[in-house]
Scaffold this active site. Structure first.
Site, PDB file in Angstrom:
ATOM      1  N   LYS A 165       0.823  -1.202   0.000  1.00 10.26           N
ATOM      2  CA  LYS A 165       0.000   0.000   0.000  1.00 10.26           C
ATOM      3  C   LYS A 165       0.869   1.268   0.000  1.00 10.26           C
ATOM      4  CE  LYS A 165      -3.359  -2.278   3.014  1.00 10.26           C
ATOM      5  NZ  LYS A 165      -3.950  -2.236   4.378  1.00 10.26           N
ATOM      6  N   GLY A 166       2.117   1.136   0.444  1.00 11.82           N
ATOM      7  CA  GLY A 166       2.919   2.311   0.754  1.00 11.82           C
ATOM      8  C   GLY A 166       3.187   3.263  -0.395  1.00 11.82           C
ATOM      9  N   GLU A 188       7.976   2.071  -5.798  1.00 12.79           N
ATOM     10  CA  GLU A 188       7.980   1.576  -4.417  1.00 12.79           C
ATOM     11  C   GLU A 188       8.077   2.772  -3.463  1.00 12.79           C
ATOM     12  OE1 GLU A 188       7.256  -0.247  -2.133  1.00 12.79           O
ATOM     13  OE2 GLU A 188       8.512  -2.041  -2.084  1.00 12.79           O
ATOM     14  N   ASP A 189       7.659   2.583  -2.220  1.00 12.39           N
ATOM     15  CA  ASP A 189       7.737   3.694  -1.260  1.00 12.39           C
ATOM     16  C   ASP A 189       9.138   3.859  -0.678  1.00 12.39           C
ATOM     17  OD1 ASP A 189       7.542   1.324   0.181  1.00 12.39           O
ATOM     18  OD2 ASP A 189       6.075   2.065   1.629  1.00 12.39           O
ATOM     19  N   ASP A 211      14.359  -0.585   2.078  1.00 16.73           N
ATOM     20  CA  ASP A 211      14.931  -0.647   3.429  1.00 16.73           C
ATOM     21  C   ASP A 211      15.951  -1.794   3.450  1.00 16.73           C
ATOM     22  OD1 ASP A 211      15.323  -0.756   6.177  1.00 16.73           O
ATOM     23  OD2 ASP A 211      13.297  -1.335   6.689  1.00 16.73           O
ATOM     24  N   LYS A 253      16.710   3.817   2.106  1.00 19.87           N
ATOM     25  CA  LYS A 253      17.333   3.708   3.434  1.00 19.87           C
ATOM     26  C   LYS A 253      18.543   2.791   3.269  1.00 19.87           C
ATOM     27  CE  LYS A 253      14.124   3.400   7.066  1.00 19.87           C
ATOM     28  NZ  LYS A 253      13.378   2.596   8.069  1.00 19.87           N
ATOM     29  N   PHE A 270      12.546   5.381  11.477  1.00 22.59           N
ATOM     30  CA  PHE A 270      11.262   4.902  10.986  1.00 22.59           C
ATOM     31  C   PHE A 270      10.450   6.125  10.580  1.00 22.59           C
ATOM     32  CE2 PHE A 270       6.946   3.377  11.083  1.00 22.59           C
ATOM     33  CZ  PHE A 270       7.084   2.182  10.394  1.00 22.59           C
ATOM     34  N   VAL A 271      10.081   6.205   9.310  1.00 25.83           N
ATOM     35  CA  VAL A 271       9.406   7.399   8.799  1.00 25.83           C
ATOM     36  C   VAL A 271       7.963   7.081   8.409  1.00 25.83           C
ATOM     37  CG1 VAL A 271      11.513   8.535   8.007  1.00 25.83           C
ATOM     38  CG2 VAL A 271      10.331   6.975   6.468  1.00 25.83           C
ATOM     39  N   ASP A 297       3.211   4.159   6.439  1.00 25.73           N
ATOM     40  CA  ASP A 297       2.359   4.070   7.623  1.00 25.73           C
ATOM     41  C   ASP A 297       3.098   3.598   8.870  1.00 25.73           C
ATOM     42  OD1 ASP A 297       2.673   1.293   6.720  1.00 25.73           O
ATOM     43  OD2 ASP A 297       1.120   0.830   8.195  1.00 25.73           O
ATOM     44  N   ARG A 327      -0.618   7.487   6.568  1.00 28.62           N
ATOM     45  CA  ARG A 327      -0.337   7.480   5.124  1.00 28.62           C
ATOM     46  C   ARG A 327      -0.777   8.790   4.470  1.00 28.62           C
ATOM     47  NH1 ARG A 327       0.961   2.147   3.812  1.00 28.62           N
ATOM     48  NH2 ARG A 327      -0.211   0.548   4.917  1.00 28.62           N
TER      49      ARG A 327
HETATM   50  P1  IMP Z   1      12.301  -3.892   2.709  1.00 28.86           P
HETATM   51  O1  IMP Z   1      11.771  -5.167   2.136  1.00 28.86           O
HETATM   52  O2  IMP Z   1      12.967  -4.132   4.045  1.00 28.86           O
HETATM   53  O3  IMP Z   1      13.174  -3.126   1.764  1.00 28.86           O
HETATM   54  O4  IMP Z   1      11.094  -2.989   3.107  1.00 28.86           O
HETATM   55  C1  IMP Z   1      10.073  -2.740   2.293  1.00 28.86           C
HETATM   56  C2  IMP Z   1       8.840  -2.245   2.999  1.00 28.86           C
HETATM   57  O5  IMP Z   1       8.976  -2.009   4.402  1.00 28.86           O
HETATM   58  C3  IMP Z   1       8.503  -0.916   2.419  1.00 28.86           C
HETATM   59  O6  IMP Z   1       7.819  -1.070   1.205  1.00 28.86           O
HETATM   60  C4  IMP Z   1       7.664  -0.293   3.515  1.00 28.86           C
HETATM   61  O7  IMP Z   1       6.316  -0.659   3.366  1.00 28.86           O
HETATM   62  C5  IMP Z   1       8.222  -0.877   4.793  1.00 28.86           C
HETATM   63  N1  IMP Z   1       9.120   0.097   5.475  1.00 28.86           N
HETATM   64  C6  IMP Z   1      10.460   0.070   5.548  1.00 28.86           C
HETATM   65  N2  IMP Z   1      10.943   1.127   6.241  1.00 28.86           N
HETATM   66  C7  IMP Z   1       9.855   1.837   6.620  1.00 28.86           C
HETATM   67  C8  IMP Z   1       9.687   3.068   7.357  1.00 28.86           C
HETATM   68  O8  IMP Z   1      10.632   3.736   7.816  1.00 28.86           O
HETATM   69  N3  IMP Z   1       8.393   3.490   7.535  1.00 28.86           N
HETATM   70  C9  IMP Z   1       7.326   2.813   7.049  1.00 28.86           C
HETATM   71  N4  IMP Z   1       7.440   1.672   6.348  1.00 28.86           N
HETATM   72  C10 IMP Z   1       8.693   1.187   6.133  1.00 28.86           C
END
Ligand code: IMP
Length: 177
Positions: free
Chosen positions: A44-45, A100-101, A104, A133, A154-155, A161, A167
């Site tokens: 959803k992000g 993508e949002d 991370d 990130k 954490f943002v 969200d 959001r």
């Molecule tokens: P990854 O798979 O660890 O790269 O993370 C992907 C998902 O984690 C993102 O699409 C977000 O939905 C969520 N996410 C990671 N960091 C944050 C944050 O700081 N705030 C909110 N959602 C996050």
């Protein structure tokens, strides 16, 4: 962790976000040069970012939505990517743009890249993310484009969200402790 609205500090303002989204659109318009693109929004992000970004794009866009999740209700990733809904049309010979949002750990991005590579022979593949990130990365993946780099905070806001909330904020914020 609990996050209250009054504890949030602005990391990127509405104006800064608008400017960066426009800058990214300029790069994409330049790269695609009017060719058709399938833009895949990762729910959803990325919903707010994607809808703002595609309206700045000048080529014919087919919008698709998939839903992946890796976070629970907390601020830590589960380390596992859950493909809640990944139904996609035939992407063979298409220009594919993932929206993508945030990247991370990079696990979600890796999952998606592997999924597309395993199932399709695309014409071109680009991965763009609102936020990068870099510091928390666990796999060797970089988005082709991103609007802002963030450190290990954490943002929330502009699609991101905390426990389903925030959001709808026009800015990107973090909890000031
Ligand atoms: P990854 O798979 O660890 O790269 O993370 C992907 C998902 O984690 C993102 O699409 C977000 O939905 C969520 N996410 C990671 N960091 C944050 C944050 O700081 N705030 C909110 N959602 C996050």
């Amino acid at each position: 962790m609990d996050i209250k609205l009054e504890q949030l500090k602005v990391l990127f303002s509405e104006d800064e976000i608008k400017m960066q989204v426009k800058n990214l659109a300029l790069k994409l318009n330049d790269f695609y040069k009017g060719e058709d693109v399938v833009a895949i929004c990762v729910l959803k992000g990325a919903v707010i970012f994607a809808t703002d970004l595609v309206r700045e794009l000048e080529m014919p866009i087919q919008m698709e939505f998939i839903r992946l999740s890796s976070y629970g209700s907390d601020i830590h990733t589960s380390g596992k990517v859950n493909a809640v809904d990944i139904k996609l049309p035939d992407l063979n010979d298409k220009n594919v743009l993932i929206i993508e949002d945030i990247v991370d750990t990079g696990l979600t991005a890796k999952f998606l890249i592997d999924f597309i590579n395993m199932n399709f022979h695309v014409k071109s593949f680009k991965f763009c993310s609102l936020l990068d990130k870099k510091i928390t990365r666990r796999v060797d993946i970089e988005p082709d484009y991103y609007c802002f780099e963030v450190d290990d905070k954490f943002v929330v806001g502009y699609g991101l969200d905390y426990d389903g909330y925030y959001r709808n904020l026009k800015y990107i914020g973090y909890k000031d402790v």
